[in-house]
Design a protein around this motif. Structure first.
Motif, short mmCIF file in Angstrom:
data_model
loop_
_atom_site.label_atom_id
_atom_site.label_comp_id
_atom_site.label_asym_id
_atom_site.label_seq_id
_atom_site.Cartn_x
_atom_site.Cartn_y
_atom_site.Cartn_z
N LYS A 1 1.00 -1.30 -0.25
CA LYS A 1 -0.06 -0.03 0.06
C LYS A 1 0.87 1.02 -0.02
O LYS A 1 0.39 2.43 -0.16
CB LYS A 1 -0.91 0.18 1.28
N ALA A 2 2.86 0.49 0.11
CA ALA A 2 2.45 2.29 -0.12
C ALA A 2 2.42 3.32 -1.23
O ALA A 2 2.66 2.81 -2.34
CB ALA A 2 4.56 1.72 0.01
N PRO A 3 3.67 4.45 -0.75
CA PRO A 3 3.28 5.49 -2.42
C PRO A 3 4.27 4.99 -3.14
O PRO A 3 5.27 4.89 -2.63
CB PRO A 3 3.02 7.35 -1.28
N VAL A 4 4.34 5.22 -4.42
CA VAL A 4 5.19 4.54 -5.16
C VAL A 4 5.78 5.76 -6.37
O VAL A 4 4.46 6.92 -6.95
CB VAL A 4 5.02 3.16 -5.49
N ASN B 1 1.50 7.96 -7.41
CA ASN B 1 0.62 9.75 -7.32
C ASN B 1 1.70 10.30 -6.26
O ASN B 1 0.70 11.13 -5.50
CB ASN B 1 -0.91 8.93 -6.47
N TYR B 2 2.93 9.56 -5.83
CA TYR B 2 4.32 9.97 -5.18
C TYR B 2 4.74 10.73 -5.49
O TYR B 2 5.67 10.35 -6.54
CB TYR B 2 4.19 8.99 -4.65
N GLN B 3 5.05 12.18 -4.80
CA GLN B 3 6.14 13.61 -5.71
C GLN B 3 7.36 12.70 -4.05
O GLN B 3 6.68 13.36 -3.28
CB GLN B 3 6.09 14.42 -5.51
N ILE C 1 13.43 6.54 1.02
CA ILE C 1 13.00 6.03 0.08
C ILE C 1 13.68 4.66 -0.27
O ILE C 1 14.77 4.37 -0.60
CB ILE C 1 12.31 6.65 -1.53
N ALA C 2 13.04 3.06 -0.99
CA ALA C 2 14.00 1.93 -1.43
C ALA C 2 13.67 1.76 -3.08
O ALA C 2 13.03 1.99 -3.09
CB ALA C 2 13.00 0.57 -0.80
N LEU C 3 14.55 2.05 -3.84
CA LEU C 3 14.35 1.33 -4.84
C LEU C 3 15.08 0.73 -5.69
O LEU C 3 15.80 -0.66 -4.77
CB LEU C 3 16.00 2.33 -6.07
N VAL D 1 9.69 3.62 -3.65
CA VAL D 1 8.87 3.59 -2.85
C VAL D 1 8.80 4.40 -1.77
O VAL D 1 10.36 4.14 -1.10
CB VAL D 1 8.75 1.80 -2.35
N PHE D 2 8.06 4.77 -1.32
CA PHE D 2 8.43 6.36 0.06
C PHE D 2 7.89 4.98 1.18
O PHE D 2 7.58 3.85 1.39
CB PHE D 2 7.63 7.03 -0.03
N LEU D 3 9.26 4.75 2.55
CA LEU D 3 8.58 4.53 3.14
C LEU D 3 8.81 4.90 5.22
O LEU D 3 8.10 4.82 5.20
CB LEU D 3 10.70 4.02 3.45
N MET D 4 9.43 6.16 4.70
CA MET D 4 8.97 6.94 6.39
C MET D 4 9.78 8.61 5.39
O MET D 4 11.01 8.90 4.93
CB MET D 4 9.80 6.81 7.38
#
Length: 865
Positions: free
Chosen positions: A86-89, A124-126, A133-135, A188-191
C-alpha cells in the motif's frame, strides 16, 4: 604493567571507535541496517534503558535518548515494510551519478528523474526532501521484493528530479536502462526522516549552547524560580497592562503573563517556567497574549509547538490579536517583526491565507522582488512618476510605435492590416492602472514585510496617503477616460493634470530606498528576515534551523503544547544561541507524544520535559478557569484530575442547551449502557463493537433531526480510543450528513488521540470493550480518558458496557458510579429506537452467539425521541 597498559589502550581505542560511530549521521546509521536488522526487534535492546529523572551531566542527558531514537526509527521503518503493498511509489525514468562535495565524498550521490506517466502504474507519489525511499527493480509487494536492499535519502527535490544519496553504490546494470530486466524501475516511500534527523543532530551538537540544558537536569529549588536581584526591577508590566486589560484575561491568565515577563528580564540566572493549562482554560489565548506583549517589548522570542497544526493555531491567534489593535488603514504594519518558518504544504497554508503575511518563504520571495536592483520597488515608483509627468509624450511614443509596426506588417505581408490604436483616455487608463496596482501592492508589501526598525510610522503614513492618491486618480480615469474632452486642451484633461500633479507630489514623499542591510543586497534574505524578527514561530524540530548566524541571540523560548513533546524533541530549541529562559505551556495529565515502540514507551521515551520537571518539583502556574464545558460535564474530570478548576460564567446553562435538551431524556452528562454488544478484533487487532456503532448512528440521526427541525447550529464529535471503532462509525455515517446539513450540522468522528485540542457542542464516547472479566486494555490510560471526557461544550454522552467497565477498576468504573449517583445512568434498551437499532445490529452479526436474541424493553423510562 605492560598487560594493563595494553588493555587500557585497547579500551580507549574501542571507546573512541564507539564515539565516532555514535557521531555518524542518522541517515548513515539507517543505511548500515540490513533487512534482517530492520526486522530485528532486539537490535538495540542491550542499550535500551529507562530515561532517568535526573542527570549527572549534559553529555549523559543528550546520549541517553540516542538508543531510543534509533529504535523508534527502526520501528517506523519496520512498520512501513509490513505495508509495502500500500506504500506510495513513483516510477524511475533515469538515474545519473552526481559528483559529491566536501566531506560527503565517501557517499553515493545520484540524480533521479521521475516518470510523469503516473497513471499507467497508479503511482501518485512525489518524493520530498527528507524522505527515505527504497529503489527497486520491480514494484514491491512483499519484504522479499526489497532484497537486495537499496535505500536512498532525498536531499533535494524539484518537479520531476530528485537528488539522493544511497546506502550503496548503484551498479552499472542498475544504471543502464537499456537492460530493462536489471535496471531500477521504482522508488517506494518508507518514511520521512526530517524530524528524527534534526533530533539526532541536536543530540550530537557539541558546539551548541548548553547553559539552559544544565538548569533542567536536576530537581527544583526555590533559587531556580525566584531571583531576588530582579524582584523589584523593571519588568515591563506597566507597558503591557493595557494589553492584558484589553484581552479581558482572568486573574490566573494575567498573572501567568506577568510572571513570564519578570522571568524574561532576569539576567542573573537561567530558568524554565511552567504554565499549567487544563482543558478549556484559555491556554492558547494566554499564549497569544503573552507573545503580543513580548512583541511590543521587542523581546527576541522563538515559539515552538510539537506539530504544524499547533504552531499554525498559535500564529493565527497572535495575528488576530495583532490586527484587532492595528489601524484599519495599515493593519499589517509591524508584521515584519513576526516570522512563521516551516513547510507550507504541511502547514496547510493556501493561496490568500492571512498567514502568508508572516510566512518566511513568502516573505523571502516578496522582499527579493521589492529590492531587485533592476525591477524593484524603486524602479516601479520612478516609472509611474515619469509616466504621470510625461503622459502626452508617452502617448505620442505609443502611437508612433504602433504606426511603425503597422507599416512593417504592410511591407512584409503586401497588404494593409489595421492596428487598433487606443484613444488617449484608454491609453492613460490602461497604463496607469497597470503601474498603480502593482505599485500599491508594493506599498502594502513594504510596510507588511519590513521590520519596524527599517520603516517608521511616518513613512507608513506617507504610504497610506500615496495609496489614497493612486486610488483617486484611478477613480477619476474610470469615470472620465471615454469623454470627448479628455484630450489636450479639454476640461477633463486639465482636471487630470491637476489630480495627477497632486499624486506625483505625494509619491515623491515616499522613500525610494530603505536602510536595508547587506544581507538583502547580498540576497541572504532568509537570514535578514530571521535576524530582524522579534517573534519566530516554528515546530520544535524546526528550531534546529535557527542557528546563531541566522537568527542572532535569542532572549526567550516559549513552547506551546509542551506536554505533547518528547523531551528529546525539545533539545534543539533549548540549545538556541544566547537563550537564558524558557516558558513551557501544557498539561501533563493529557496525552503525551506518540511513541511507536512499546519498549521505548515503557522506557519513558515519550515523556515530555514538562512532565519530568513536574516530577522533580518545579512549580506550575495553574490557569484555573475553564470556558468550555457545562458544569455538569466538567464536574467529573475536575474532581478526578484537577480539583481546582472553576467554571466560567459563560458555561452555565444556556438558551442553546434549553432548546436542545427539551424533550430529550439524556442530559448534559450521561452514561448510556449497551450491555449486549460484543467486541470484535478485526484488521490490525483494533477492536470494534457493532452494537455500539448502531446505537451511536441512531443517536446521530436524531441529533441531526433536532438540529434541522429547530434550526439549531450543532457540532457533534464521536470519539473512541480504538481505530477499528472509528473506522466502523465513519463507514456507517459516511456522506449521510455532510451534503445535507450545510453549515447547520457538522459531524466529526476521530480517535481520542486525534481529538486532543479539539472541542464540539456534543461529544459521544464509544468505549467499545465488552467482556465479562473487566479487561479494557489501553482504555485504562488515564491521560486518554481525560482527553475524551473534556472535549464537549454542552453535552457529553458515554456509550459502553456497564459490567465490563465497572469490573475494570479503572477511571471508567468511577464514571459509572458517578453517573448512578447523579441520576445520569441510562439503559439504551429502554428507548425503542435504540433498542431496534441494537436488535438489527445483533441480527446482522451472524457470527455472534447473541445473533438470534432480542433485547427486551425496560420499564420506567419514557421515549427520549
Amino acid at each position: 604493567m605492560l598487560a594493563v597498559a595494553l588493555m587500557n589502550n585497547l579500551i580507549e581505542r574501542r571507546r573512541a571507535m564507539d564515539q565516532n560511530y555514535e557521531k555518524t549521521s542518522l541517515v548513515d546509521r539507517v543505511f548500515s541496517w540490513s533487512i534482517k536488522d530492520i526486522l530485528n526487534r532486539d537490535l538495540h535492546k542491550h542499550k535500551m534503558k529507562t530515561i532517568p529523572d535526573r542527570f549527572r551531566s549534559v553529555d549523559e542527558y543528550l546520549q541517553c535518548f540516542v538508543p531510543h531514537l534509533l529504535e523508534e526509527t527502526r520501528t517506523e521503518l519496520f512498520s512501513s515494510f509490513k505495508s509495502l503493498s500500500k506504500a506510495p511509489v513513483f516510477q524511475i525514468c533515469s538515474v545519473e551519478t552526481k559528483e559529491a562535495s566536501g566531506s560527503s565524498s565517501n557517499k553515493f550521490f545520484y540524480d533521479i528523474k521521475i516518470s510523469n506517466a503516473l497513471s499507467t502504474i497508479g503511482a501518485n507519489y512525489q518524493p520530498k526532501c527528507g524522505d527515505l525511499i527504497a529503489l527497486t527493480k520491480e514494484r514491491p509487494r512483499r519484504i522479499d521484493d526489497l532484497n537486495p536492499l537499496l535505500l536512498a535519502y532525498v536531499s533535494s527535490d524539484y518537479d520531476l528530479i530528485i537528488s539522493v544519496h544511497s546506502s550503496r553504490s548503484i551498479s552499472y546494470h542498475e544504471l543502464n536502462h537499456q537492460l530493462k530486466e536489471t535496471s531500477l524501475q521504482f522508488g517506494v516511500f518508507l518514511m520521512n526522516l526530517t524530524t528524527n534527523t534534526r533530533i539526532w543532530n541536536a543530540l550530537h551538537n557539541e558546539a551548541a549552547n548548553s547553559t539552559l540544558i544544565k538548569s533542567v537536569l536536576h530537581e527544583n529549588t526555590l533559587a531556580t524560580e525566584q531571583c531576588v536581584g530582579c524582584g523589584n526591577g523593571a519588568d515591563g508590566s506597566d507597558h503591557v497592562s493595557d494589553i492584558i486589560r484589553s484581552a479581558k484575561l482572568n486573574s490566573s491568565q494575567a498573572a501567568a503573563i506577568l510572571s513570564c515577563i519578570k522571568t524574561r528580564n532576569c539576567i542573573h540566572k537561567h530558568s524554565v517556567k511552567l504554565i499549567w493549562g487544563p482543558p478549556g482554560t484559555g491556554k492558547t489565548k494566554t499564549v497569544a497574549t503573552l507573545l503580543f506583549c513580548l512583541l511590543k517589548l521587542k523581546c527576541k522570542t522563538v515559539v515552538c509547538a510539537p506539530t504544524n497544526t499547533a504552531i499554525v493555531e498559535v500564529t493565527s491567534r497572535l495575528m488576530s490579536l495583532f490586527k484587532e489593535t492595528s489601524s484599519s488603514e495599515h493593519s499589517t504594519y509591524g508584521l515584519g517583526n513576526i516570522v512563521l518558518s516551516g513547510n507550507r504544504a504541511r502547514m496547510g497554508i493556501k493561496e490568500n491565507d492571512v498567514l502568508l503575511d508572516v510566512f518566511l518563504d513568502e516573505r523571502i520571495g516578496i522582499l527579493a522582488n521589492l529590492f531587485s536592483p533592476t525591477s524593484g520597488w524603486k524602479q516601479r515608483l520612478e516609472s509611474l512618476i515619469n509616466f504621470l509627468e510625461n503622459t502626452e509624450a508617452k502617448y505620442e511614443h505609443y502611437v508612433d510605435l504602433l504606426k511603425e509596426v503597422e507599416k512593417m506588417r504592410e511591407e512584409a505581408e503586401k497588404k494593409a492590416k489595421s492596428v487598433k490604436i487606443l484613444t488617449f483616455g484608454e491609453f492613460v487608463k490602461k497604463t496607469f492602472n497597470g503601474f498603480s496596482e502593482e505599485l500599491e501592492k508594493n506599498i502594502v508589501d513594504l510596510y507588511t514585510h519590513l521590520p519596524k526598525s527599517l520603516i517608521s510610522s511616518q513613512q507608513v503614513k506617507s504610504m497610506v496617503a500615496a495609496r489614497q492618491a493612486l486610488q483617486r486618480v484611478r477613480y477619476f480615469l474610470q469615470e472620465n477616460f471615454s469623454r470627448d474632452d479628455f484630450k489636450k486642451g479639454g476640461f477633463r484633461f486639465d482636471c487630470f493634470n491637476r489630480i495627477s500633479a497632486d499624486c506625483v507630489q505625494t509619491l515623491r514623499l515616499l522613500p525610494k530606498r530603505f536602510e536595508i542591510s547587506d544581507l538583502l543586497e547580498n540576497k541572504d534574505t532568509k537570514t535578514f528576515c530571521l535576524q530582524n524578527a522579534d517573534i519566530i514561530l516554528c515546530t520544535a524540530s524546526g528550531a534546529a534551523d535557527m542557528n546563531p548566524v541566522r537568527t542572532g541571540s535569542i532572549d526567550l523560548l516559549v513552547v506551546d503544547e509542551a506536554a505533547q513533546l518528547k523531551e528529546c524533541e525539545s533539545v534543539a530549541a533549548l540549545q538556541l544561541s544566547g537563550l537564558r529562559h524558557a516558558v513551557l505551556i501544557g498539561d501533563e495529565l493529557q496525552l503525551p507524544a506518540m511513541v511507536h515502540n512499546e519498549i521505548c514507551e515503557k522506557a519513558k521515551f515519550g515523556r515530555s520535559l514538562f512532565e519530568r520537571l513536574v516530577l522533580l518539583g518545579h512549580n506550575k502556574h495553574l490557569l484555573n478557569v475553564q470556558y468550555r464545558m457545562h458544569p455538569s460535564i466538567s464536574r467529573f474530570p475536575n474532581k478526578e484530575f484537577y480539583g481546582k478548576i472553576k467554571d466560567a460564567a459563560n458555561v452555565q446553562e444556556s438558551i442553546y442547551q434549553k432548546r436542545f435538551l427539551q424533550g430529550n431524556m439524556f442530559g448534559s452528562f450521561s452514561f448510556i449502557n449497551v450491555g449486549l454488544g460484543e467486541e470484535e478484533f478485526g484488521d490490525g487487532h483494533s477492536p470494534k463493537n457493532m452494537v455500539e456503532v448502531a446505537v451511536i448512528s441512531e443517536i446521530i440521526s436524531n441529533l441531526f433531526k433536532v438540529s434541522s427541525e429547530r434550526r439549531i447550529k450543532m457540532s457533534v464529535g464521536v470519539v473512541s480510543p480504538y481505530k477499528g471503532q472509528v473506522r466502523a462509525i465513519q463507514d456507517r455515517t459516511k456522506n449521510k450528513y455532510s451534503s445535507l446539513s450545510g453549515q447547520l450540522f457538522t459531524l466529526n468522528v476521530r480517535s481520542v488521540d486525534g481529538f486532543q485540542g479539539g472541542e464540539e457542542d456534543v461529544i459521544i464516547i464509544s468505549t467499545v470493550r465488552s467482556n465479562g472479566n473487566g479487561k479494557v486494555g489501553f482504555l485504562n490510560n488515564r491521560q486518554r480518558a481525560n482527553v475524551a471526557l473534556t472535549r464537549a461544550r454542552h453535552c457529553l454522552w458515554v456509550i459502553g458496557n456497564e459490567t465490563t467497565l465497572a469490573l475494570s477498576g479503572s477511571i471508567w468504573a468511577k464514571l459509572i458510579s458517578e453517573s448512578r449517583t447523579r441520576g445520569c445512568f441510562y439503559d439504551a434498551a429502554d428507548e425503542k429506537n435504540l433498542r431496534d437499532a441494537m436488535n438489527e445490529a445483533l441480527l446482522e452479526d451472524v457470527s455472534s452467539s447473541f445473533g438470534s436474541l432480542s433485547i427486551s424493553r425496560g420499564y420506567g423510562r419514557r421515549n427520549a425521541w
